[in-house]
Design a protein around this motif. Structure first.
Motif, PDB file in Angstrom:
ATOM      1  N   ILE A  36       0.805  -1.205   0.000  1.00  0.00           N
ATOM      2  CA  ILE A  36       0.000   0.000   0.000  1.00  0.00           C
ATOM      3  C   ILE A  36       0.854   1.279   0.000  1.00  0.00           C
ATOM      4  N   VAL A  37       2.033   1.184   0.593  1.00  0.00           N
ATOM      5  CA  VAL A  37       2.903   2.361   0.617  1.00  0.00           C
ATOM      6  C   VAL A  37       3.391   2.701  -0.792  1.00  0.00           C
ATOM      7  N   LEU A  38       3.782   1.677  -1.551  1.00  0.00           N
ATOM      8  CA  LEU A  38       4.223   1.916  -2.923  1.00  0.00           C
ATOM      9  C   LEU A  38       3.091   2.542  -3.741  1.00  0.00           C
ATOM     10  N   LYS A  54      -4.587   8.933 -13.988  1.00  0.00           N
ATOM     11  CA  LYS A  54      -3.605   7.867 -13.778  1.00  0.00           C
ATOM     12  C   LYS A  54      -3.572   7.456 -12.314  1.00  0.00           C
ATOM     13  N   ALA A  55      -3.697   8.440 -11.446  1.00  0.00           N
ATOM     14  CA  ALA A  55      -3.727   8.137 -10.014  1.00  0.00           C
ATOM     15  C   ALA A  55      -4.917   7.235  -9.692  1.00  0.00           C
ATOM     16  N   MET A  56      -6.053   7.558 -10.275  1.00  0.00           N
ATOM     17  CA  MET A  56      -7.260   6.756 -10.032  1.00  0.00           C
ATOM     18  C   MET A  56      -7.112   5.337 -10.588  1.00  0.00           C
ATOM     19  N   ALA A  57      -6.378   5.229 -11.699  1.00  0.00           N
ATOM     20  CA  ALA A  57      -6.155   3.900 -12.276  1.00  0.00           C
ATOM     21  C   ALA A  57      -5.388   3.034 -11.279  1.00  0.00           C
ATOM     22  N   TYR A  58      -4.385   3.609 -10.634  1.00  0.00           N
ATOM     23  CA  TYR A  58      -3.628   2.853  -9.624  1.00  0.00           C
ATOM     24  C   TYR A  58      -4.488   2.558  -8.397  1.00  0.00           C
ATOM     25  N   PHE A  59      -5.379   3.481  -8.113  1.00  0.00           N
ATOM     26  CA  PHE A  59      -6.306   3.272  -7.002  1.00  0.00           C
ATOM     27  C   PHE A  59      -7.143   2.014  -7.253  1.00  0.00           C
ATOM     28  N   LEU A  67      -5.782  -5.155  -1.974  1.00  0.00           N
ATOM     29  CA  LEU A  67      -5.280  -4.242  -0.945  1.00  0.00           C
ATOM     30  C   LEU A  67      -6.382  -3.267  -0.550  1.00  0.00           C
ATOM     31  N   LYS A  68      -6.282  -2.750   0.663  1.00  0.00           N
ATOM     32  CA  LYS A  68      -7.269  -1.775   1.129  1.00  0.00           C
ATOM     33  C   LYS A  68      -6.673  -0.377   1.091  1.00  0.00           C
ATOM     34  N   SER A  99     -17.324   6.084   4.504  1.00  0.00           N
ATOM     35  CA  SER A  99     -18.203   4.912   4.468  1.00  0.00           C
ATOM     36  C   SER A  99     -17.423   3.623   4.723  1.00  0.00           C
ATOM     37  N   LYS A 100     -16.106   3.688   4.505  1.00  0.00           N
ATOM     38  CA  LYS A 100     -15.268   2.508   4.770  1.00  0.00           C
ATOM     39  C   LYS A 100     -14.711   2.529   6.185  1.00  0.00           C
TER      40      LYS A 100
END
Length: 245
Positions: A36-38, A54-59, A67-68, A99-100
């Motif tokens: 998750i850190v990476l 791109k950030a959202m794609a990795y999300f 991973l959470k 919500s999480k």
RNA sequence: UACGAGU
């Protein structure tokens, strides 16, 4: 993996995302699994480059891997949307995170306040600030500087000063950013004496001005045509060992 | 080892 992450972080800070991604892929091809850190590092890198897609794609990738997403990942993404003033998307993620069961922290709230201020929604920023107090969060110098900056940008210097005093009475010490924000605010309203007073107060407190502070301070003199004072400040800067750029 | 404020 810490070493790899530091390397990726370095590339991200330089805005060299292609190389950051290359390192990330290298980790995978060497058989390590991404943590998750990476993901946090690379996501924040793209957010700062305003490449939120791109950030959202990795999300989504990290979720697919089982991973959470944690608080830091959400904070980065919220900041990414705020940076492009997409407040509704930022709030969507904010709600998603809550919500999480992830509890927003100072960073989350400050990021949102900053986003609201940038969008000119100072009223919403104020609401966030109120929420922060209500939830019993320990406000820090960044929280106060962020909201004070919001007021300064609106030219509401009486309120800005009130918050500054409130901050002091809560034993939160202002830093050079806090003072710079106030100086810029007083420049905006044309209150030259107060800008100077604020600058002096800062120096008396032993806070060392930097080039941001000096620039803001000098700009006030420029706007009122006091070229002589500008020269004085320049001299002082040279005495302090500042390189005039 | 990754997240928030100032020209």
């Amino acid at each position: 993996i810490y070493t790899y992450n530091s390397l990726i972080h370095g590339f991200c800070n330089l805005g060299r995302m292609e190389e950051a991604v290359k390192v990330l892929n290298e980790i995978k091809s060497e058989g390590f699994s991404l943590d998750i850190v990476l993901f946090g590092t690379i996501i924040n890198g793209f957010c700062k480059k305003k490449e939120i897609d791109k950030a959202m794609a990795y999300f989504h990738d990290l979720i697919d891997l089982g991973l959470k997403p944690n608080k830091i990942v959400y904070n980065s993404l919220i900041g990414g949307y705020c940076r492009e003033v997409n407040i509704s998307k930022a709030i969507e993620l904010f709600d998603d995170m809550k919500s999480k069961g992830i509890v927003p922290n100072n960073v989350t709230y400050c990021t949102l306040m900053h986003g609201f201020c940038k969008a000119g929604q100072i009223e919403d920023a104020k609401k966030i600030f109120k929420t922060m107090k209500e939830t019993g969060l320990k406000l820090d110098v960044v929280s106060y500087t962020t909201i004070i900056n919001g007021y300064c940008e609106m030219g509401q210097m009486e309120d800005a000063r009130k918050l500054f005093d409130e901050m002091l009475s809560n034993n939160i010490l202002p830093n050079k950013l806090t003072y710079t924000v106030l100086i810029q605010g007083y420049n905006k309203t044309g209150e030259r004496e107060k800008a100077s007073g604020t600058f002096n107060e800062m120096v008396e407190r032993g806070i060392v001005p930097d080039s941001f502070t000096y620039n803001s301070f000098v700009l006030g003199f420029c706007e009122s045509g006091k070229i002589g004072d500008v020269a004085k400040v320049f001299d002082e800067m040279s005495e302090r060992g500042f390189e005039l750029d």
